[in-house]
Design an enzyme around this catalytic site. Sequence first.
Site, PDB file in Angstrom:
ATOM      1  CG  ASP A  82      24.912  36.018 -61.830  1.00 29.49           C
ATOM      2  OD1 ASP A  82      24.554  35.436 -60.804  1.00 29.49           O
ATOM      3  OD2 ASP A  82      24.669  37.219 -62.059  1.00 29.49           O
ATOM      4  CG  ASP A  83      26.729  34.677 -66.748  1.00 26.23           C
ATOM      5  OD1 ASP A  83      25.594  35.029 -66.382  1.00 26.23           O
ATOM      6  OD2 ASP A  83      27.577  35.458 -67.173  1.00 26.23           O
TER       7      ASP A  83
ATOM      8  CG  HIS B  64      21.426  34.694 -65.080  1.00 29.18           C
ATOM      9  ND1 HIS B  64      21.187  35.906 -64.465  1.00 29.18           N
ATOM     10  CD2 HIS B  64      22.598  34.855 -65.742  1.00 29.18           C
ATOM     11  CE1 HIS B  64      22.187  36.740 -64.759  1.00 29.18           C
ATOM     12  NE2 HIS B  64      23.043  36.134 -65.544  1.00 29.18           N
TER      13      HIS B  64
ATOM     14  CG  HIS C 203      23.252  35.977 -70.187  1.00 27.57           C
ATOM     15  ND1 HIS C 203      23.894  37.153 -70.476  1.00 27.57           N
ATOM     16  CD2 HIS C 203      23.483  35.736 -68.873  1.00 27.57           C
ATOM     17  CE1 HIS C 203      24.491  37.605 -69.379  1.00 27.57           C
ATOM     18  NE2 HIS C 203      24.256  36.764 -68.401  1.00 27.57           N
TER      19      HIS C 203
ATOM     20  CG  HIS D 110      29.826  36.505 -63.741  1.00 30.08           C
ATOM     21  ND1 HIS D 110      30.161  37.619 -63.008  1.00 30.08           N
ATOM     22  CD2 HIS D 110      28.637  36.782 -64.352  1.00 30.08           C
ATOM     23  CE1 HIS D 110      29.218  38.537 -63.163  1.00 30.08           C
ATOM     24  NE2 HIS D 110      28.283  38.064 -63.968  1.00 30.08           N
TER      25      HIS D 110
HETATM   26 ZN   LIG Z   1      24.772  36.889 -66.468  1.00 25.56          ZN
END
Ligand SMILES: [Zn+2]
Length: 212
Positions: free
Chosen positions: A34-35, A85, A89, A182
């Site tokens: 993620d991210d 996502h 955020h 992440h």
């Molecule tokens: Zn995230």
Amino acid sequence: MAYLKNISKLGRLLAPSLLWNMPRNTNTIYLSFDDGPHPEITPRVLNTLKAYDAKATFFCVGENILQFPEVFQQIIAEGHSFGNHTHNHLKGWETSTSNYLENTLKAEDAISNYSGIMNHQKFFRPPYGKIKHSQAKRLKQLDYKIVMWDALSADFDPSITAEECYNNVIENTKAGSIVVFHDSEKASKKLKSVLPRVLEYYSSKGFTFKGL
Ligand SMILES: [Zn+2]
């Protein structure tokens, strides 16, 4: 750990409508990151995955795609899956459903513009694992599959060591698991040592790694 409690509460509320794991009947593990995309960390992750012939799923933040489109395109070119996502955020519990939807669709524009792929399966992962029922419902109406996880590495948590992070993964991952990492600065140092160890451990046990 507060985030684990939050997830189990959320799980009780929303479990039937969200994807927590894949079928358990093959030795396949679904790693997710993620991210990103991030200009240094994501390519490093991609190289580590490649060394183990592993595919994964990257849940990207829209504004990061706009900043680093070539990194996003590298994810796709190397055969990985990708998902939304949100653009900025957002924390679902603190955001109105209309703003949440608008922000997610903004990220979808970035994804469509740079992926060059039409009609792909749309995956969504809520930042912080926090999403209101009304937000999940709207996203499902737009054909998003909302992807949670059953193994949280907690690589983002500064209070745990790399060893604890590795153990979180090993203790919770089994066939069909969706594992969260992440590709972010916060997680980078732990990820660097933990990811190759996780890939090595499960590869040696005959598991393969696939994207969603
Ligand atoms: Zn995230």
